[in-house]
Design a protein around this motif. Structure first.
Motif, PDB file in Angstrom:
ATOM      1  N   GLY A 108       1.880  14.043  -9.578  1.00 44.36           N
ATOM      2  CA  GLY A 108       2.615  15.108  -9.719  1.00 44.36           C
ATOM      3  C   GLY A 108       3.061  15.472 -11.014  1.00 44.36           C
ATOM      4  N   ASP A 109       3.598  14.269 -11.657  1.00 42.89           N
ATOM      5  CA  ASP A 109       4.283  14.153 -13.091  1.00 42.89           C
ATOM      6  C   ASP A 109       3.113  14.537 -14.123  1.00 42.89           C
ATOM      7  N   LEU A 110       2.127  13.931 -14.000  1.00 42.02           N
ATOM      8  CA  LEU A 110       0.908  14.142 -14.788  1.00 42.02           C
ATOM      9  C   LEU A 110       0.548  15.700 -14.606  1.00 42.02           C
ATOM     10  N   THR A 111       0.270  16.144 -13.576  1.00 38.75           N
ATOM     11  CA  THR A 111      -0.202  17.522 -13.550  1.00 38.75           C
ATOM     12  C   THR A 111       0.734  18.562 -13.909  1.00 38.75           C
ATOM     13  N   VAL A 112       2.152  18.342 -13.807  1.00 40.00           N
ATOM     14  CA  VAL A 112       3.268  19.057 -14.345  1.00 40.00           C
ATOM     15  C   VAL A 112       3.076  19.133 -15.979  1.00 40.00           C
ATOM     16  N   ASN A 113       3.186  17.786 -16.436  1.00 42.01           N
ATOM     17  CA  ASN A 113       3.195  17.852 -17.860  1.00 42.01           C
ATOM     18  C   ASN A 113       2.113  18.629 -18.641  1.00 42.01           C
ATOM     19  N   ALA A 114       0.812  18.259 -17.845  1.00 40.52           N
ATOM     20  CA  ALA A 114      -0.376  18.658 -18.529  1.00 40.52           C
ATOM     21  C   ALA A 114      -0.436  20.241 -18.202  1.00 40.52           C
ATOM     22  N   ALA A 115      -0.200  20.886 -17.390  1.00 41.77           N
ATOM     23  CA  ALA A 115       0.141  22.160 -17.150  1.00 41.77           C
ATOM     24  C   ALA A 115       1.084  23.035 -18.150  1.00 41.77           C
ATOM     25  N   LYS A 116       2.058  22.485 -18.483  1.00 38.83           N
ATOM     26  CA  LYS A 116       3.412  22.894 -19.314  1.00 38.83           C
ATOM     27  C   LYS A 116       2.573  22.928 -20.640  1.00 38.83           C
ATOM     28  N   GLU A 117       1.601  21.918 -20.973  1.00 38.96           N
ATOM     29  CA  GLU A 117       1.310  21.897 -22.370  1.00 38.96           C
ATOM     30  C   GLU A 117       0.090  22.944 -22.642  1.00 38.96           C
ATOM     31  N   ILE A 118      -0.591  22.952 -21.375  1.00 38.49           N
ATOM     32  CA  ILE A 118      -1.781  24.051 -21.501  1.00 38.49           C
ATOM     33  C   ILE A 118      -1.215  25.498 -21.659  1.00 38.49           C
ATOM     34  N   ALA A 119      -0.119  25.572 -21.016  1.00 34.09           N
ATOM     35  CA  ALA A 119       0.792  27.035 -21.103  1.00 34.09           C
ATOM     36  C   ALA A 119       1.436  27.252 -22.276  1.00 34.09           C
ATOM     37  N   ARG A 120       1.913  26.273 -22.793  1.00 33.70           N
ATOM     38  CA  ARG A 120       2.445  26.424 -24.425  1.00 33.70           C
ATOM     39  C   ARG A 120       1.451  26.670 -24.985  1.00 33.70           C
ATOM     40  N   ALA A 121       0.311  26.162 -24.955  1.00 29.19           N
ATOM     41  CA  ALA A 121      -0.716  26.269 -26.147  1.00 29.19           C
ATOM     42  C   ALA A 121      -1.498  27.724 -25.979  1.00 29.19           C
TER      43      ALA A 121
ATOM     44  N   VAL B  23       0.901  -1.213  -0.209  1.00 35.83           N
ATOM     45  CA  VAL B  23       0.098  -0.128  -0.157  1.00 35.83           C
ATOM     46  C   VAL B  23       0.888   1.384   0.020  1.00 35.83           C
ATOM     47  N   SER B  24       1.872   1.233   0.775  1.00 35.98           N
ATOM     48  CA  SER B  24       2.897   2.350   0.705  1.00 35.98           C
ATOM     49  C   SER B  24       3.587   2.681  -0.619  1.00 35.98           C
ATOM     50  N   ILE B  25       3.851   1.348  -1.439  1.00 35.45           N
ATOM     51  CA  ILE B  25       4.690   1.740  -2.477  1.00 35.45           C
ATOM     52  C   ILE B  25       3.487   2.309  -3.715  1.00 35.45           C
ATOM     53  N   VAL B  26       2.276   1.723  -3.424  1.00 36.53           N
ATOM     54  CA  VAL B  26       1.206   2.276  -4.515  1.00 36.53           C
ATOM     55  C   VAL B  26       1.007   3.508  -4.124  1.00 36.53           C
ATOM     56  N   GLY B  27       0.893   3.922  -3.137  1.00 39.16           N
ATOM     57  CA  GLY B  27       0.616   5.437  -2.622  1.00 39.16           C
ATOM     58  C   GLY B  27       1.690   6.395  -3.078  1.00 39.16           C
ATOM     59  N   LEU B  28       2.848   5.880  -2.817  1.00 38.35           N
ATOM     60  CA  LEU B  28       4.015   6.714  -3.282  1.00 38.35           C
ATOM     61  C   LEU B  28       3.854   7.041  -4.794  1.00 38.35           C
ATOM     62  N   ALA B  29       3.796   5.622  -5.451  1.00 40.40           N
ATOM     63  CA  ALA B  29       3.597   5.813  -7.000  1.00 40.40           C
ATOM     64  C   ALA B  29       2.661   6.749  -7.584  1.00 40.40           C
TER      65      ALA B  29
ATOM     66  N   LEU C 240       2.119  20.379  -5.144  1.00 39.16           N
ATOM     67  CA  LEU C 240       0.997  19.418  -4.884  1.00 39.16           C
ATOM     68  C   LEU C 240       1.113  18.303  -4.265  1.00 39.16           C
ATOM     69  N   PRO C 241       2.030  17.419  -4.573  1.00 35.53           N
ATOM     70  CA  PRO C 241       1.983  16.186  -3.679  1.00 35.53           C
ATOM     71  C   PRO C 241       2.042  16.371  -2.304  1.00 35.53           C
ATOM     72  N   GLU C 242       2.846  17.268  -1.746  1.00 35.45           N
ATOM     73  CA  GLU C 242       2.808  17.497  -0.257  1.00 35.45           C
ATOM     74  C   GLU C 242       1.733  18.198   0.153  1.00 35.45           C
ATOM     75  N   LEU C 243       0.907  18.980  -0.746  1.00 39.60           N
ATOM     76  CA  LEU C 243      -0.210  19.554  -0.356  1.00 39.60           C
ATOM     77  C   LEU C 243      -1.287  18.311  -0.144  1.00 39.60           C
ATOM     78  N   VAL C 244      -1.512  17.516  -1.058  1.00 40.48           N
ATOM     79  CA  VAL C 244      -2.372  16.355  -0.973  1.00 40.48           C
ATOM     80  C   VAL C 244      -2.239  15.403   0.211  1.00 40.48           C
ATOM     81  N   THR C 245      -0.767  15.091   0.228  1.00 35.05           N
ATOM     82  CA  THR C 245      -0.397  14.187   1.547  1.00 35.05           C
ATOM     83  C   THR C 245      -0.722  14.838   2.712  1.00 35.05           C
TER      84      THR C 245
END
Length: 111
Positions: A46-59, A34-40, A78-83
């Motif tokens: 976080g990675d998905l959020t950053v990549n999507a935000a970069k693409e939106i900003a570039r658009a 459960v710890s490994i799944v949560g960490l992943a 964002l990951p620290e905030l969610v945690t």
């Protein structure tokens, strides 16, 4: 971390000495899984959020500097905030506070 673990071990030993029943929710293997799944999930989210935000900003034609200073900073925090939110909802205010303070200290002094 060392002091936190020592305090937990001491509290558990005191409970055992007092004859209290210690409830075990998960086996050790399930806890690790459960710890490994949560960490992943946190890392991938976080990675998905950053990549999507970069693409939106570039658009929208925003500069790379603006993207780096705002959106990427948000995505890495964002990951620290969610945690912290999840910990606070579970009544673990010490974990939530420690996560926020530790993250900010780390970011200020090392980044």
């Amino acid at each position: 971390m060392y002091l936190t673990i020592q305090e937990g071990v001491k509290g558990r030993q005191e409970s055992l000495d007092a004859g209290e029943e210690i409830e075990v929710k998960y086996t050790m293997g399930m806890s690790i899984f459960v710890s490994i799944v949560g960490l992943a999930g946190i890392v991938l989210g976080g990675d998905l959020t950053v990549n999507a935000a970069k693409e939106i900003a570039r658009a929208f034609g925003l500069s790379e500097a603006l993207i780096g200073l705002t959106i990427v900073a948000l995505g890495t925090s964002l990951p620290e905030l969610v945690t912290s939110i999840v910990a606070a909802q579970k009544g673990e205010s010490d974990i939530a506070l420690g996560n926020v303070v530790g993250s900010n200290i780390f970011n200020i002094f090392l980044i």
